[in-house]
Design a protein around this motif. Structure first.
Motif, PDB file in Angstrom:
ATOM      1  N   LYS A  27     -15.687 -17.463  -3.327  1.00  0.00           N
ATOM      2  CA  LYS A  27     -16.355 -16.448  -2.693  1.00  0.00           C
ATOM      3  C   LYS A  27     -15.499 -16.213  -1.491  1.00  0.00           C
ATOM      4  N   LYS A  28     -15.087 -17.036  -0.777  1.00  0.00           N
ATOM      5  CA  LYS A  28     -14.030 -16.857   0.194  1.00  0.00           C
ATOM      6  C   LYS A  28     -12.707 -16.502   0.165  1.00  0.00           C
ATOM      7  N   ASP A  29     -11.866 -17.883  -0.997  1.00  0.00           N
ATOM      8  CA  ASP A  29     -10.839 -17.208  -1.109  1.00  0.00           C
ATOM      9  C   ASP A  29     -10.129 -15.441  -1.722  1.00  0.00           C
ATOM     10  N   PRO A  30      -9.247 -15.605  -1.278  1.00  0.00           N
ATOM     11  CA  PRO A  30      -9.036 -13.993  -2.266  1.00  0.00           C
ATOM     12  C   PRO A  30      -8.516 -13.961  -3.620  1.00  0.00           C
ATOM     13  N   ASP A  31      -8.869 -12.631  -4.464  1.00  0.00           N
ATOM     14  CA  ASP A  31      -7.921 -12.436  -5.902  1.00  0.00           C
ATOM     15  C   ASP A  31      -6.751 -12.677  -5.735  1.00  0.00           C
ATOM     16  N   LEU A  32      -6.684 -13.730  -7.006  1.00  0.00           N
ATOM     17  CA  LEU A  32      -4.908 -14.292  -6.892  1.00  0.00           C
ATOM     18  C   LEU A  32      -4.481 -12.481  -7.768  1.00  0.00           C
ATOM     19  N   VAL A  33      -4.983 -11.132  -8.221  1.00  0.00           N
ATOM     20  CA  VAL A  33      -4.295  -9.715  -8.082  1.00  0.00           C
ATOM     21  C   VAL A  33      -4.118  -9.416  -6.930  1.00  0.00           C
ATOM     22  N   TRP A  34      -2.957  -8.802  -6.602  1.00  0.00           N
ATOM     23  CA  TRP A  34      -2.562  -8.250  -5.333  1.00  0.00           C
ATOM     24  C   TRP A  34      -2.344  -6.955  -5.777  1.00  0.00           C
ATOM     25  N   GLU A  35      -3.522  -6.363  -5.332  1.00  0.00           N
ATOM     26  CA  GLU A  35      -3.614  -4.727  -5.868  1.00  0.00           C
ATOM     27  C   GLU A  35      -2.450  -3.634  -4.701  1.00  0.00           C
ATOM     28  N   ALA A  36      -2.247  -4.369  -3.392  1.00  0.00           N
ATOM     29  CA  ALA A  36      -1.263  -3.562  -2.805  1.00  0.00           C
ATOM     30  C   ALA A  36      -1.542  -2.258  -2.046  1.00  0.00           C
ATOM     31  N   ARG A  37      -2.682  -2.687  -1.862  1.00  0.00           N
ATOM     32  CA  ARG A  37      -3.302  -1.873  -0.126  1.00  0.00           C
ATOM     33  C   ARG A  37      -1.984  -1.383   0.950  1.00  0.00           C
ATOM     34  N   PRO A  38      -1.565  -0.959   1.062  1.00  0.00           N
ATOM     35  CA  PRO A  38      -1.194  -0.438   2.546  1.00  0.00           C
ATOM     36  C   PRO A  38      -1.907  -0.055   3.553  1.00  0.00           C
ATOM     37  N   SER A  39      -1.269  -1.260   4.766  1.00  0.00           N
ATOM     38  CA  SER A  39      -1.558  -0.835   6.135  1.00  0.00           C
ATOM     39  C   SER A  39      -0.644  -0.509   7.041  1.00  0.00           C
ATOM     40  N   TRP A  40       0.427   0.237   7.044  1.00  0.00           N
ATOM     41  CA  TRP A  40       1.727   0.623   7.407  1.00  0.00           C
ATOM     42  C   TRP A  40       1.694   1.125   8.751  1.00  0.00           C
ATOM     43  N   ARG A  41       2.845   0.972   9.452  1.00  0.00           N
ATOM     44  CA  ARG A  41       3.085   2.295  10.538  1.00  0.00           C
ATOM     45  C   ARG A  41       3.876   1.562  11.141  1.00  0.00           C
ATOM     46  N   HIS A  42       4.557   2.870  11.468  1.00  0.00           N
ATOM     47  CA  HIS A  42       6.279   3.163  11.762  1.00  0.00           C
ATOM     48  C   HIS A  42       6.939   2.131  12.069  1.00  0.00           C
ATOM     49  N   PRO A  43       8.035   1.167  12.155  1.00  0.00           N
ATOM     50  CA  PRO A  43       8.199   0.710  13.420  1.00  0.00           C
ATOM     51  C   PRO A  43       9.269   0.893  14.737  1.00  0.00           C
ATOM     52  N   GLY A  44       9.601   2.334  13.541  1.00  0.00           N
ATOM     53  CA  GLY A  44      10.751   2.958  14.917  1.00  0.00           C
ATOM     54  C   GLY A  44       9.982   4.001  15.874  1.00  0.00           C
ATOM     55  N   TYR A  45       8.404   3.997  15.595  1.00  0.00           N
ATOM     56  CA  TYR A  45       7.534   4.779  17.138  1.00  0.00           C
ATOM     57  C   TYR A  45       6.931   3.668  17.910  1.00  0.00           C
ATOM     58  N   ARG A  46       5.869   4.831  18.803  1.00  0.00           N
ATOM     59  CA  ARG A  46       5.043   4.122  19.301  1.00  0.00           C
ATOM     60  C   ARG A  46       4.265   4.908  20.031  1.00  0.00           C
ATOM     61  N   ARG A  47       2.916   4.801  19.739  1.00  0.00           N
ATOM     62  CA  ARG A  47       1.834   5.514  20.479  1.00  0.00           C
ATOM     63  C   ARG A  47       1.511   5.808  21.760  1.00  0.00           C
ATOM     64  N   THR A  48       1.899   7.030  22.096  1.00  0.00           N
ATOM     65  CA  THR A  48       2.009   6.906  23.990  1.00  0.00           C
ATOM     66  C   THR A  48       1.365   8.412  24.069  1.00  0.00           C
ATOM     67  N   PRO A  49       1.273   8.748  24.770  1.00  0.00           N
ATOM     68  CA  PRO A  49       0.625  10.089  25.774  1.00  0.00           C
ATOM     69  C   PRO A  49       1.759  10.778  25.753  1.00  0.00           C
ATOM     70  N   GLY A  50       1.412  11.870  25.219  1.00  0.00           N
ATOM     71  CA  GLY A  50       2.278  13.336  26.177  1.00  0.00           C
ATOM     72  C   GLY A  50       4.004  12.500  25.237  1.00  0.00           C
TER      73      GLY A  50
END
Length: 349
Positions: free
Chosen positions: A92-115
C-alpha cells in the motif's frame, strides 16, 4: 462472380453491424436520460441531491453500459487475467512498478514574476480520460516476451532503457522521472517514444526494449462506450444540462480509476488497462504541448492530466475555446477568474 458476391455480402454485413451499433447507442443514450430523470424525480427536483445520487451509482451504471456496448462483439476479453509480477502493487505504501509518464514540468528558462515580459494563460484539456479511452488495449492475458522488437498488433507494458531527452523547451514524454536506467512503461508511452524518434520527428533516439508483457490488442476496444459517453456529454453541454454532464463525468472517471484492483468495482480487474488509459491521457497532453511548440508558442508548463500553460502567441489558432472534446478552455480560479500570470526569462530583470 463469386468474389464479387462475397464482397457484396461483406458490405451488407458491415452495414447491418453499423445499423445495429447505432440502434444500441440510441437505446443506451435513452437509458442515461431515463436514469437522470428518475433520480431527479426521487430528489423532488433538487438538482444537487440528484447529482450526488447519480455520482454514487456511477460505477455500477457505467459497468452496465460497458457490458451492453460489448453485446455482439466479435471477440471476448479477459476480465480477471492472471497478473504478471510487474502489475502487482508491492504494498500500500510502495509505488506501482509501471511508470505512467505523468508530467509535472515547468520551463527551466522562465521564472514567474509580476509584470514579466510574457503573459501566460493556463489551459485545461476537456474530458482528458474520456478521450484517452481511445488507446490500444490488450484483450486477453498478458504473455511474456524478450527482445527489442515491437509488435504493433499487441499492447501491454514494456521494460525499456529510455533515450536521452535534450529539448529544454519541451516536456519529456517520460514525464517528471528523474531516475536513470531501465523502467517499465506502458504501450502509449512506448508508441509515443517510437513515433517521435522516427524520421518524421527525430527528437530522440529510439528506446531500447528489453522485455514485454503483452496481449493481442485493438485501439477500438472501448470505442463504443467512449462514443456513447461523449455523445451524452455533448448533448448535455449543448442544452445546459449540468446534472447529466456531472453524471457522465463521474462514469468515465470512475471507470478508469476502478479498472484495477478496486474494492468499489468487483466486475473487472485490469490494472494494465488503467495504467494504459492514464498514460494515453498524459501522451495526449504531450502532443498538445508539441503542437503549441511547433506553432511558435512558448510552453511554460505541462502538469498532470489536463493542464497546459502557454505564452507568446494566440492559442486560439490551434484549438477552439469551449468545453467540447478537442477544444480547450481557460483554467479558472475559485472565484471564476481566468488563470493568467507573467514570466521573465531566466537571468532577466
Amino acid at each position: 462472380m463469386a468474389r464479387a458476391a462475397r464482397a457484396g455480402h461483406a458490405r451488407q454485413q458491415a452495414r447491418r453491424r453499423t445499423s445495429s451499433a447505432e440502434q444500441v447507442r440510441a437505446e443506451l443514450r435513452e437509458t442515461i436520460t431515463a436514469t437522470v430523470e428518475t433520480e431527479l424525480h426521487r430528489a423532488g427536483g433538487d438538482a444537487d441531491a440528484a447529482t450526488q445520487a447519480l455520482i454514487k451509482r456511477a460505477i455500477p451504471d457505467v459497468m452496465g453500459l460497458f457490458a451492453r456496448t460489448r453485446a455482439g462483439a466479435r471477440y471476448e476479453y479477459t476480465a480477471y487475467p492472471a497478473l504478471p509480477p510487474v502489475l502487482r502493487k508491492p504494498s500500500k505504501k510502495d509505488p506501482d512498478l509501471v511508470w505512467e509518464a505523468r508530467p509535472s514540468w515547468r520551463h527551466p528558462g522562465y521564472r514567474r514574476t509580476p509584470g514579466g515580459e510574457l503573459t501566460v494563460t493556463a489551459l485545461d484539456v476537456n474530458a482528458a480520460y474520456l478521450s484517452a479511452m481511445k488507446t490500444h488495449l490488450p484483450i486477453g492475458r498478458l504473455e511474456h516476451s524478450t527482445g527489442a522488437a515491437h509488435d504493433r498488433k499487441r499492447a501491454g507494458v514494456h521494460l525499456i532503457t529510455p533515450p536521452v531527452w535534450d529539448h529544454p523547451d519541451l516536456p519529456s514524454p517520460l514525464g517528471d522521472r528523474e531516475e536513470e536506467g531501465p523502467l517499465w512503461v506502458t504501450e502509449p508511452t512506448l508508441r509515443l517514444l517510437l513515433r517521435i524518434s522516427g524520421p518524421a520527428h527525430r527528437l530522440c533516439e529510439p528506446p531500447q526494449i528489453h522485455e514485454s508483457w503483452t496481449s493481442s490488442a485493438t485501439e477500438n476496444f472501448l470505442d463504443a462506450l467512449r462514443q456513447l459517453l461523449a455523445t451524452a456529454r455533448a448533448d448535455a453541454l449543448q442544452t445546459g444540462d449540468e446534472i447529466t454532464a456531472a453524471y457522465v463525468k463521474a462514469m468515465y472517471s470512475k471507470f478508469v480509476s476502478t479498472l484495477g484492483e478496486s474494492p468499489h468495482n468487483r466486475e473487472i480487474v485490469r490494472p494494465d488497462w488503467a495504467h494504459l488509459i492514464r498514460s494515453q491521457a498524459f501522451a495526449n497532453l504531450w502532443g498538445r504541448a508539441y503542437k503549441a511548440h511547433q506553432a511558435g508558442l512558448t510552453v511554460i508548463s505541462a502538469i498532470g492530466t489536463d493542464e497546459l500553460h502557454l505564452a507568446g502567441g494566440d492559442w486560439h489558432r490551434l484549438w477552439a475555446e469551449g468545453r467540447g472534446l478537442g477544444e480547450m478552455k481557460v483554467k479558472t480560479d475559485r472565484d471564476g477568474a481566468p488563470v493568467t500570470y507573467t514570466v521573465t526569462a531566466a537571468g532577466g530583470r
